[in-house]
Design a protein around this motif. Sequence first.
Motif, PDB file in Angstrom:
ATOM      1  N   LEU A  22       0.832  -1.208   0.000  1.00  0.00           N
ATOM      2  CA  LEU A  22       0.000   0.000   0.000  1.00  0.00           C
ATOM      3  C   LEU A  22       0.864   1.254   0.000  1.00  0.00           C
ATOM      4  O   LEU A  22       0.605   2.215  -0.742  1.00  0.00           O
ATOM      5  N   ILE A  23       1.919   1.252   0.845  1.00  0.00           N
ATOM      6  CA  ILE A  23       2.804   2.419   0.903  1.00  0.00           C
ATOM      7  C   ILE A  23       3.586   2.557  -0.394  1.00  0.00           C
ATOM      8  O   ILE A  23       3.777   3.675  -0.909  1.00  0.00           O
ATOM      9  N   ALA A  24       4.037   1.438  -0.949  1.00  0.00           N
ATOM     10  CA  ALA A  24       4.776   1.490  -2.220  1.00  0.00           C
ATOM     11  C   ALA A  24       3.906   2.071  -3.323  1.00  0.00           C
ATOM     12  O   ALA A  24       4.384   2.869  -4.161  1.00  0.00           O
ATOM     13  N   GLU A  25       2.629   1.725  -3.338  1.00  0.00           N
ATOM     14  CA  GLU A  25       1.715   2.273  -4.332  1.00  0.00           C
ATOM     15  C   GLU A  25       1.526   3.773  -4.127  1.00  0.00           C
ATOM     16  O   GLU A  25       1.460   4.547  -5.090  1.00  0.00           O
ATOM     17  N   GLU A  26       1.464   4.192  -2.877  1.00  0.00           N
ATOM     18  CA  GLU A  26       1.375   5.632  -2.582  1.00  0.00           C
ATOM     19  C   GLU A  26       2.595   6.371  -3.117  1.00  0.00           C
ATOM     20  O   GLU A  26       2.487   7.456  -3.687  1.00  0.00           O
ATOM     21  N   ILE A  27       3.761   5.780  -2.953  1.00  0.00           N
ATOM     22  CA  ILE A  27       4.990   6.396  -3.461  1.00  0.00           C
ATOM     23  C   ILE A  27       4.946   6.478  -4.986  1.00  0.00           C
ATOM     24  O   ILE A  27       5.300   7.511  -5.573  1.00  0.00           O
ATOM     25  N   TRP A  33       8.206   9.478  -4.565  1.00  0.00           N
ATOM     26  CA  TRP A  33       8.709  10.059  -3.299  1.00  0.00           C
ATOM     27  C   TRP A  33       7.549  10.523  -2.443  1.00  0.00           C
ATOM     28  O   TRP A  33       6.600  11.159  -2.941  1.00  0.00           O
ATOM     29  N   ILE A  34       7.583  10.192  -1.148  1.00  0.00           N
ATOM     30  CA  ILE A  34       6.660  10.787  -0.177  1.00  0.00           C
ATOM     31  C   ILE A  34       7.475  11.285   1.008  1.00  0.00           C
ATOM     32  O   ILE A  34       8.605  10.828   1.247  1.00  0.00           O
ATOM     33  N   SER A  35       6.921  12.207   1.753  1.00  0.00           N
ATOM     34  CA  SER A  35       7.609  12.704   2.945  1.00  0.00           C
ATOM     35  C   SER A  35       7.686  11.586   3.981  1.00  0.00           C
ATOM     36  O   SER A  35       6.885  10.657   3.988  1.00  0.00           O
ATOM     37  N   LEU A  42       1.174   6.435   7.494  1.00  0.00           N
ATOM     38  CA  LEU A  42       0.632   5.181   6.959  1.00  0.00           C
ATOM     39  C   LEU A  42       1.090   3.979   7.787  1.00  0.00           C
ATOM     40  O   LEU A  42       0.302   3.063   8.061  1.00  0.00           O
ATOM     41  N   ALA A  43       2.356   3.973   8.200  1.00  0.00           N
ATOM     42  CA  ALA A  43       2.876   2.846   8.972  1.00  0.00           C
ATOM     43  C   ALA A  43       2.154   2.704  10.315  1.00  0.00           C
ATOM     44  O   ALA A  43       1.952   1.584  10.802  1.00  0.00           O
ATOM     45  N   ALA A  46      -2.604   3.602   8.901  1.00  0.00           N
ATOM     46  CA  ALA A  46      -3.367   3.149   7.732  1.00  0.00           C
ATOM     47  C   ALA A  46      -4.518   2.255   8.202  1.00  0.00           C
ATOM     48  O   ALA A  46      -4.314   1.370   9.032  1.00  0.00           O
ATOM     49  N   PRO A  47      -5.733   2.468   7.702  1.00  0.00           N
ATOM     50  CA  PRO A  47      -6.887   1.703   8.192  1.00  0.00           C
ATOM     51  C   PRO A  47      -6.647   0.190   8.157  1.00  0.00           C
ATOM     52  O   PRO A  47      -6.223  -0.353   7.129  1.00  0.00           O
ATOM     53  N   ASP A  48      -6.871  -0.453   9.298  1.00  0.00           N
ATOM     54  CA  ASP A  48      -6.801  -1.909   9.480  1.00  0.00           C
ATOM     55  C   ASP A  48      -5.392  -2.494   9.406  1.00  0.00           C
ATOM     56  O   ASP A  48      -5.188  -3.648   9.775  1.00  0.00           O
ATOM     57  N   LEU A  49      -4.414  -1.725   8.917  1.00  0.00           N
ATOM     58  CA  LEU A  49      -3.070  -2.276   8.715  1.00  0.00           C
ATOM     59  C   LEU A  49      -1.992  -1.562   9.522  1.00  0.00           C
ATOM     60  O   LEU A  49      -0.949  -2.151   9.823  1.00  0.00           O
ATOM     61  N   GLY A  50      -2.195  -0.293   9.841  1.00  0.00           N
ATOM     62  CA  GLY A  50      -1.199   0.471  10.573  1.00  0.00           C
ATOM     63  C   GLY A  50      -0.996  -0.055  11.986  1.00  0.00           C
ATOM     64  O   GLY A  50      -1.836  -0.781  12.532  1.00  0.00           O
TER      65      GLY A  50
END
Length: 386
Positions: A22-27, A33-35, A42-43, A46-50
Amino acid sequence: MQLQLPQPIPDALAASHKLQNLIAEEIRRHDGWISFARYMELALYAPDLGYYSGGAAKLGKDGDFTTAPEITSLFGETLAHAAGDLMAQSAPEILEFGAGTGKLALDILTECAAAGIHLEHYAIVELSGELRARQQQLLAGFPQVSWLDDFPPAFSGVVLGNEVLDAMPVSLVVKGEHAWLERGVAYTDGKFVYADRPCDAALVAQIPDEENLPVGYLTEVHPVAAGFMGTLAEMFAAGLEQSGKGGAAILFDYGFPAGEYYLDQRSEGTLMCHYRHHAHPDPFYLPGLQDITAHVDFTAMAYAAVRSGLEMVGYMSQAAFLLAAGLGDRLLQTSPADARVYLPKANAVQKLTSPAEMGELFKVLVVGLGVQLPDQFDRMDQSHRL
């Protein structure tokens, strides 16, 4: 560096891989690049996973770290009396952010009932479904407790936050040869890696004396936590307008005033991760299964509060606050002659107050509207160090 840490169970590992994707897709959606603040958000959330929004145990012997309320009920009992003094000047309401297992709430509610401290309502804002379920089970005998998903629009009374500010996403900045850079996150060859980009001036503006820091200096800035202080101010101001009563926020956390936060010895920042009672520096290890924190810049928090209209009520070490609030008196309600009961309590008090343990690293920031701490706190106050 290869981390030697306990292996997660297969279900947990699968959940972490799902969050990693999910984070890789956001990047990918943001041009590679994300901040770091977004990665940390997200880590952790993130809903249900964080880490905080998922289902894994966080606290205690089966979790990743232990907080003061888990060490001894004396912490909550003492805090009940400090909160009682402030509620008597405002309203008999408590609002706790991030209530953990519910142990602090249990100890405060129990002590308020035993000591005759007037408390009509105890609200909890909890983002973790797993922790909320544990809280609801533990506090089932207290009908005055309710749960919220967010700040109420207006509030008068006492806000409590124990290790809340350190769990808010931080931005990473590093001083380059010619300008400050923001250290964000890219995804390369199936791994998260750091990547630097030009830094927004608003982030640099939060660093005092930034021009005197050396090239290569890495630190955290806290725009999310500063925003939290601003929202507290809006909530208390609305409460005061509605009811004519103010309130105070009592915030416990580990950190430093700015004069200590930006010392040479912290040139690599304060970011730290906690996994199964192991502390390590890699935020990319098993996202969603470990806590990611940074020490709090209490000067920045105090400035954010005052800029937003709150008053500085007090700032001191955790040891100073708890002792002024009567921790010693609570301990002596158990006779030292009863060693079997007394010694574990005395050891817990030592852990809470010793400079070598939590006593000095943990600080207490109290901000609010129209309330004051009792006189015994005055000689402990260190607000001038902010």
